[in-house]
Design a protein around this motif. Structure first.
Motif, PDB file in Angstrom:
ATOM      1  N   TYR A   1      13.346  52.651  44.260  1.00  0.00           N
ATOM      2  CA  TYR A   1      12.908  53.524  43.175  1.00  0.00           C
ATOM      3  C   TYR A   1      13.092  52.828  41.838  1.00  0.00           C
ATOM      4  O   TYR A   1      14.134  52.225  41.584  1.00  0.00           O
ATOM      5  CB  TYR A   1      13.734  54.809  43.164  1.00  0.00           C
ATOM      6  N   ARG A   2      12.077  52.942  41.004  1.00  0.00           N
ATOM      7  CA  ARG A   2      12.219  52.491  39.614  1.00  0.00           C
ATOM      8  C   ARG A   2      13.110  53.496  38.895  1.00  0.00           C
ATOM      9  O   ARG A   2      12.837  54.703  38.896  1.00  0.00           O
ATOM     10  CB  ARG A   2      10.865  52.412  38.919  1.00  0.00           C
ATOM     11  N   GLY A   3      14.187  53.019  38.291  1.00  0.00           N
ATOM     12  CA  GLY A   3      15.095  53.881  37.568  1.00  0.00           C
ATOM     13  C   GLY A   3      14.956  53.709  36.074  1.00  0.00           C
ATOM     14  O   GLY A   3      14.744  52.602  35.583  1.00  0.00           O
TER      15      GLY A   3
ATOM     16  N   ALA B   1      22.741  47.317  27.154  1.00  0.00           N
ATOM     17  CA  ALA B   1      22.904  47.396  28.613  1.00  0.00           C
ATOM     18  C   ALA B   1      21.532  47.205  29.244  1.00  0.00           C
ATOM     19  O   ALA B   1      20.978  46.111  29.229  1.00  0.00           O
ATOM     20  CB  ALA B   1      23.526  48.739  28.996  1.00  0.00           C
ATOM     21  N   TRP B   2      20.960  48.253  29.802  1.00  0.00           N
ATOM     22  CA  TRP B   2      19.601  48.173  30.309  1.00  0.00           C
ATOM     23  C   TRP B   2      19.011  49.571  30.344  1.00  0.00           C
ATOM     24  O   TRP B   2      19.706  50.565  30.521  1.00  0.00           O
ATOM     25  CB  TRP B   2      19.546  47.529  31.694  1.00  0.00           C
ATOM     26  N   LYS B   3      17.705  49.645  30.146  1.00  0.00           N
ATOM     27  CA  LYS B   3      16.981  50.916  30.174  1.00  0.00           C
ATOM     28  C   LYS B   3      16.406  51.184  31.554  1.00  0.00           C
ATOM     29  O   LYS B   3      16.320  52.326  31.986  1.00  0.00           O
ATOM     30  CB  LYS B   3      15.867  50.899  29.120  1.00  0.00           C
ATOM     31  N   THR B   4      15.986  50.116  32.227  1.00  0.00           N
ATOM     32  CA  THR B   4      15.366  50.267  33.544  1.00  0.00           C
ATOM     33  C   THR B   4      16.138  49.472  34.591  1.00  0.00           C
ATOM     34  O   THR B   4      16.802  48.484  34.285  1.00  0.00           O
ATOM     35  CB  THR B   4      13.896  49.799  33.520  1.00  0.00           C
ATOM     36  N   PHE B   5      16.041  49.915  35.822  1.00  0.00           N
ATOM     37  CA  PHE B   5      16.759  49.303  36.936  1.00  0.00           C
ATOM     38  C   PHE B   5      16.074  49.751  38.215  1.00  0.00           C
ATOM     39  O   PHE B   5      15.065  50.476  38.180  1.00  0.00           O
ATOM     40  CB  PHE B   5      18.231  49.747  36.924  1.00  0.00           C
ATOM     41  N   VAL B   6      16.599  49.339  39.338  1.00  0.00           N
ATOM     42  CA  VAL B   6      16.089  49.779  40.636  1.00  0.00           C
ATOM     43  C   VAL B   6      17.254  50.318  41.462  1.00  0.00           C
ATOM     44  O   VAL B   6      18.354  49.748  41.447  1.00  0.00           O
ATOM     45  CB  VAL B   6      15.399  48.616  41.388  1.00  0.00           C
TER      46      VAL B   6
ATOM     47  N   GLY C   1      22.940  52.662  49.861  1.00  0.00           N
ATOM     48  CA  GLY C   1      22.050  52.092  48.859  1.00  0.00           C
ATOM     49  C   GLY C   1      22.771  51.167  47.900  1.00  0.00           C
ATOM     50  O   GLY C   1      23.979  50.951  48.000  1.00  0.00           O
ATOM     51  N   TRP C   2      22.013  50.633  46.963  1.00  0.00           N
ATOM     52  CA  TRP C   2      22.545  49.692  45.971  1.00  0.00           C
ATOM     53  C   TRP C   2      21.618  49.693  44.759  1.00  0.00           C
ATOM     54  O   TRP C   2      20.494  50.200  44.796  1.00  0.00           O
ATOM     55  CB  TRP C   2      22.647  48.281  46.564  1.00  0.00           C
ATOM     56  N   ASN C   3      22.112  49.119  43.679  1.00  0.00           N
ATOM     57  CA  ASN C   3      21.346  48.964  42.449  1.00  0.00           C
ATOM     58  C   ASN C   3      20.895  47.523  42.296  1.00  0.00           C
ATOM     59  O   ASN C   3      21.565  46.599  42.781  1.00  0.00           O
ATOM     60  CB  ASN C   3      22.199  49.361  41.246  1.00  0.00           C
ATOM     61  N   VAL C   4      19.781  47.341  41.622  1.00  0.00           N
ATOM     62  CA  VAL C   4      19.231  46.005  41.368  1.00  0.00           C
ATOM     63  C   VAL C   4      18.976  45.868  39.876  1.00  0.00           C
ATOM     64  O   VAL C   4      18.316  46.734  39.269  1.00  0.00           O
ATOM     65  CB  VAL C   4      17.909  45.778  42.133  1.00  0.00           C
ATOM     66  N   ARG C   5      19.514  44.817  39.294  1.00  0.00           N
ATOM     67  CA  ARG C   5      19.216  44.544  37.893  1.00  0.00           C
ATOM     68  C   ARG C   5      17.841  43.895  37.788  1.00  0.00           C
ATOM     69  O   ARG C   5      17.512  42.992  38.565  1.00  0.00           O
ATOM     70  CB  ARG C   5      20.285  43.646  37.276  1.00  0.00           C
TER      71      ARG C   5
ATOM     72  N   PHE D   1      24.171  45.202  42.885  1.00  0.00           N
ATOM     73  CA  PHE D   1      25.525  45.651  42.517  1.00  0.00           C
ATOM     74  C   PHE D   1      25.589  47.159  42.759  1.00  0.00           C
ATOM     75  O   PHE D   1      24.590  47.808  43.091  1.00  0.00           O
ATOM     76  CB  PHE D   1      25.816  45.338  41.042  1.00  0.00           C
ATOM     77  N   GLY D   2      26.779  47.729  42.600  1.00  0.00           N
ATOM     78  CA  GLY D   2      26.919  49.178  42.651  1.00  0.00           C
ATOM     79  C   GLY D   2      26.428  49.794  43.951  1.00  0.00           C
ATOM     80  O   GLY D   2      25.478  50.575  43.954  1.00  0.00           O
ATOM     81  N   PHE D   3      27.104  49.463  45.057  1.00  0.00           N
ATOM     82  CA  PHE D   3      26.706  50.020  46.356  1.00  0.00           C
ATOM     83  C   PHE D   3      27.221  51.458  46.487  1.00  0.00           C
ATOM     84  O   PHE D   3      28.281  51.810  45.970  1.00  0.00           O
ATOM     85  CB  PHE D   3      27.255  49.151  47.482  1.00  0.00           C
ATOM     86  N   PHE D   4      26.463  52.289  47.190  1.00  0.00           N
ATOM     87  CA  PHE D   4      26.822  53.694  47.335  1.00  0.00           C
ATOM     88  C   PHE D   4      26.413  54.214  48.709  1.00  0.00           C
ATOM     89  O   PHE D   4      25.608  53.600  49.412  1.00  0.00           O
ATOM     90  CB  PHE D   4      26.153  54.540  46.238  1.00  0.00           C
ATOM     91  N   ARG D   5      26.990  55.340  49.077  1.00  0.00           N
ATOM     92  CA  ARG D   5      26.575  56.077  50.263  1.00  0.00           C
ATOM     93  C   ARG D   5      25.954  57.392  49.832  1.00  0.00           C
ATOM     94  O   ARG D   5      26.384  58.014  48.863  1.00  0.00           O
ATOM     95  CB  ARG D   5      27.759  56.352  51.193  1.00  0.00           C
ATOM     96  N   VAL D   6      24.953  57.828  50.567  1.00  0.00           N
ATOM     97  CA  VAL D   6      24.259  59.074  50.268  1.00  0.00           C
ATOM     98  C   VAL D   6      24.932  60.196  51.049  1.00  0.00           C
ATOM     99  O   VAL D   6      24.954  60.166  52.284  1.00  0.00           O
ATOM    100  CB  VAL D   6      22.770  58.967  50.626  1.00  0.00           C
ATOM    101  N   GLU D   7      25.475  61.173  50.334  1.00  0.00           N
ATOM    102  CA  GLU D   7      26.262  62.239  50.945  1.00  0.00           C
ATOM    103  C   GLU D   7      25.715  63.611  50.567  1.00  0.00           C
ATOM    104  O   GLU D   7      25.063  63.777  49.536  1.00  0.00           O
ATOM    105  CB  GLU D   7      27.727  62.146  50.468  1.00  0.00           C
ATOM    106  N   ARG D   8      26.010  64.591  51.412  1.00  0.00           N
ATOM    107  CA  ARG D   8      25.758  65.983  51.062  1.00  0.00           C
ATOM    108  C   ARG D   8      26.841  66.436  50.071  1.00  0.00           C
ATOM    109  O   ARG D   8      27.964  65.922  50.098  1.00  0.00           O
ATOM    110  CB  ARG D   8      25.798  66.858  52.308  1.00  0.00           C
ATOM    111  N   PRO D   9      26.553  67.407  49.210  1.00  0.00           N
ATOM    112  CA  PRO D   9      27.545  67.820  48.213  1.00  0.00           C
ATOM    113  C   PRO D   9      28.718  68.616  48.781  1.00  0.00           C
ATOM    114  O   PRO D   9      29.753  68.718  48.123  1.00  0.00           O
ATOM    115  CB  PRO D   9      26.724  68.664  47.233  1.00  0.00           C
ATOM    116  N   GLU D  10      28.560  69.170  49.999  1.00  0.00           N
ATOM    117  CA  GLU D  10      29.667  69.908  50.574  1.00  0.00           C
ATOM    118  C   GLU D  10      30.883  68.991  50.728  1.00  0.00           C
ATOM    119  O   GLU D  10      30.774  67.875  51.191  1.00  0.00           O
ATOM    120  CB  GLU D  10      29.280  70.477  51.940  1.00  0.00           C
TER     121      GLU D  10
END
Length: 201
Positions: free
Chosen positions: A54-56, A69-74, A88-92, A114-123
């Motif tokens: 996704y374009r961020g 810093a940066w305005k756009t990222f992936v 997931g992860w972020n891409v500069r 950079f910035g690796f993450f896991r996708v979780e439910r909010p519960e």
């Protein structure tokens, strides 16, 4: 780009229902508007994210912060074979403008991730009020370095149209254990292209 109804938090597909906003206009939305969109957003099926980049676009931050810093990222989402959860992860990327080409910055000949993450439910998360309608991107259990401050980051993420994961709105808060600290940082995600090479921490 389709218009977004700020009050309902959904795309209007070109129909005028009050005060629609396009993603371009959302770039300049104030924090009250962004918070309302987050609170009225829609759940997301993690499988709808897996395999996509996704374009961020950073929202809600002062202009000088975007400049230094940066305005756009992936943000990239991927499900490893046999894995129960999407990660997931972020891409500069090079700052080529809001609609410019997506050009990853390179490190050792590979995209700068950079910035690796896991996708979780909010519960199970002590999510701040109005931020529990979608998913949580949890950076604290995804393999980032042990003392990396990013491990405290949590990103609530919602869809702006029911059942459609093409355009998403996220927000960042810090989980410090006994307290949750809000930040002014919101972001827009727009589906861009498939993941071609999964990255690992």
């Amino acid at each position: 780009r389709r218009a977004i109804d700020v009050r309902a938090g959904r795309h209007l597909a070109g129909h005028d229902r009050g005060e629609p906003m396009t993603p371009d206009q959302l770039i300049d939305a104030d924090k009250r508007t962004l918070r309302a969109l987050l609170a009225s957003g829609h759940p997301i099926d993690p499988d709808a994210l897996a395999g996509w980049q996704y374009r961020g676009t950073s929202l809600g931050m002062p202009g000088f912060v975007d400049r230094i810093a940066w305005k756009t990222f992936v943000k990239a989402f991927h499900r490893d074979p046999g894995a129960a959860q999407v990660r997931g992860w972020n891409v500069r990327i090079r700052q080529t403008g809001l609609l410019g080409p997506i050009e990853p910055l390179l490190r050792d000949g590979k995209p700068f991730v950079f910035g690796f993450f896991r996708v979780e439910r909010p519960e199970g998360y002590a999510v701040p009020d109005g931020a529990g309608r979608g998913l949580i991107l949890d950076y604290g259990q995804a393999g980032n370095p042990a003392f990396d401050p990013v491990n405290r980051v949590r990103d609530p993420l919602v869809a702006l149209e029911p059942g459609n994961a093409d355009v998403l709105l996220g927000w960042t808060y810090l989980d410090l254990g006994i307290v949750r600290v809000p930040t002014p940082s919101y972001f827009l995600l727009e589906r861009a292209m498939p993941v071609t090479e999964p990255a690992s921490p």
